[in-house]
Motif scaffolding. Structure first.
Motif, PDB file in Angstrom:
ATOM      1  N   UNK A   1       0.843  -1.200   0.000  1.00 27.71           N
ATOM      2  CA  UNK A   1       0.000   0.000   0.000  1.00 27.71           C
ATOM      3  C   UNK A   1       0.878   1.250   0.000  1.00 27.71           C
ATOM      4  N   UNK A   2       1.908   1.243   0.818  1.00 27.01           N
ATOM      5  CA  UNK A   2       2.815   2.391   0.876  1.00 27.01           C
ATOM      6  C   UNK A   2       3.481   2.636  -0.478  1.00 27.01           C
ATOM      7  N   UNK A   3       3.821   1.566  -1.160  1.00 23.79           N
ATOM      8  CA  UNK A   3       4.513   1.686  -2.445  1.00 23.79           C
ATOM      9  C   UNK A   3       3.572   1.928  -3.620  1.00 23.79           C
ATOM     10  N   UNK A   4       2.269   1.857  -3.368  1.00 18.03           N
ATOM     11  CA  UNK A   4       1.302   2.124  -4.427  1.00 18.03           C
ATOM     12  C   UNK A   4       0.899   0.915  -5.245  1.00 18.03           C
ATOM     13  N   UNK A   5       1.379  -0.269  -4.863  1.00 20.76           N
ATOM     14  CA  UNK A   5       0.987  -1.477  -5.587  1.00 20.76           C
ATOM     15  C   UNK A   5      -0.442  -1.883  -5.258  1.00 20.76           C
ATOM     16  N   UNK A   6      -0.919  -1.531  -4.074  1.00 13.86           N
ATOM     17  CA  UNK A   6      -2.276  -1.815  -3.632  1.00 13.86           C
ATOM     18  C   UNK A   6      -2.862  -0.564  -2.988  1.00 13.86           C
TER      19      UNK A   6
ATOM     20  N   UNK B   1      -2.916 -13.437  -3.348  1.00 14.11           N
ATOM     21  CA  UNK B   1      -3.226 -13.513  -4.782  1.00 14.11           C
ATOM     22  C   UNK B   1      -3.445 -12.120  -5.363  1.00 14.11           C
ATOM     23  N   UNK B   2      -4.089 -11.244  -4.594  1.00 16.04           N
ATOM     24  CA  UNK B   2      -4.322  -9.878  -5.074  1.00 16.04           C
ATOM     25  C   UNK B   2      -3.011  -9.135  -5.245  1.00 16.04           C
ATOM     26  N   UNK B   3      -2.115  -9.280  -4.289  1.00 16.51           N
ATOM     27  CA  UNK B   3      -0.816  -8.607  -4.391  1.00 16.51           C
ATOM     28  C   UNK B   3      -0.018  -9.126  -5.578  1.00 16.51           C
TER      29      UNK B   3
ATOM     30  N   UNK C   1       2.712  -8.158 -10.080  1.00 16.93           N
ATOM     31  CA  UNK C   1       3.459  -9.016 -10.991  1.00 16.93           C
ATOM     32  C   UNK C   1       4.616  -9.738 -10.322  1.00 16.93           C
ATOM     33  N   UNK C   2       4.631  -9.745  -8.996  1.00 11.12           N
ATOM     34  CA  UNK C   2       5.691 -10.385  -8.207  1.00 11.12           C
ATOM     35  C   UNK C   2       5.056 -11.455  -7.341  1.00 11.12           C
ATOM     36  N   UNK C   3       5.669 -12.623  -7.245  1.00 10.59           N
ATOM     37  CA  UNK C   3       5.112 -13.650  -6.376  1.00 10.59           C
ATOM     38  C   UNK C   3       5.103 -13.155  -4.931  1.00 10.59           C
TER      39      UNK C   3
END
Length: 270
Positions: free
Chosen positions: A54-59, A109-111, A116-118
């Protein structure tokens, strides 16, 4: 430390415990580098990876995730309506606190889908390696599948008290009650009214019975695991404690953990 030595009397084969403040370890007993299954204490690590995303903007906390009507925030707070160990939807999101391993699988799974990273790589690159947790690995489920050592978890406990990876404001949001007033079952301890939870972190609040001690403040947060493990942080005391064992949670833990915790706080809290 007399209080930590009490863990030697637990009916387990192996145990490692440590007390930690924001600067690091202030007391320990047992092999600090022996690996133990974390079981649901894994959720603390997985939640931290999601908070970092969330902090990095991925979620985003309020983006859709999991069942219809649910969000990342719902999943973190065990308020998505999903059942304990299946994706079945039991209630409307936000209606009740249902502790859900399946919800954490949906988070992972959402992350993965958004970044695009496991998930194991995201956890390792974002949390474990920066904290020097070289003996910790996610071997299966994001809900309960990590293996770690007391030494590694002490590094994580120090991070929870003085965050270096997360902005303090994000951690502060994670340790506030999410969806105030929701009732639900705390595994091993029965129905709690309310069953307070933050974003991936269980909050003690005024729950009774509880796996922490009577000396712990309502602001205490953390998690325990069915493998006989726990990690709590008490911000009011400026102290955290980790316990890892090789015996599954049961009546022995319900009996042993609260007085042990009270002893640790009585001896080591400022």
């Amino acid at each position: 430390m007399n209080s930590l030595r009490a863990a030697r009397q637990w009916p387990v084969g192996a145990v490692a415990v440590a007390a930690v403040d924001s600067t690091g370890v202030v007391g320990e007993q047992g092999s600090q580098h022996a690996p133990f299954r974390l079981a649901s204490v894994t959720k603390l690590l997985s939640a931290y990876a999601v908070l970092l995303a969330v902090q990095e903007g991925a979620l985003e906390f309020d983006q859709p995730a999991g069942p219809p009507g649910a969000t990342v925030r719902h999943l973190l707070a065990h308020a998505s309506g999903m059942a304990f160990d299946t994706p079945q939807v039991v209630v409307t999101p936000g209606a009740r606190r249902i502790y859900s391993n399946a919800g954490f699988e949906a988070l992972a799974a959402t992350l993965e889908s958004c970044s695009g990273i496991t998930f194991p790589d995201y956890l390792a690159d974002g949390v474990l390696r920066p904290l020097g947790m070289s003996s910790t690995r996610l071997v299966s489920s994001a809900a309960a599948g990590a293996v770690s050592t007391c030494a590694d978890m002490a590094r994580f406990a120090a991070e929870l008290q003085a965050p270096q990876l997360l902005a303090p404001a994000i951690l502060a949001e994670a340790i506030r009650v999410a969806y105030t007033g929701l009732d639900g079952v705390l595994p091993g301890y029965g129905m709690q009214r309310p069953n307070d939870w933050g974003l991936g972190l269980e909050l003690k609040g005024h729950k009774s019975p509880h796996w922490t001690g009577s000396r712990n403040s309502p602001g205490t947060f953390g998690h325990f695991g069915q493998s006989g493990t726990f990690l709590w942080v008490d911000p009011a005391a400026g102290l955290a404690c980790i316990a890892l064992t090789d015996r599954d949670f049961g009546p022995w833990a319900r009996e042993a953990w609260p007085p042990f915790t009270d002893g640790v706080l009585a001896e080591l809290a400022p």
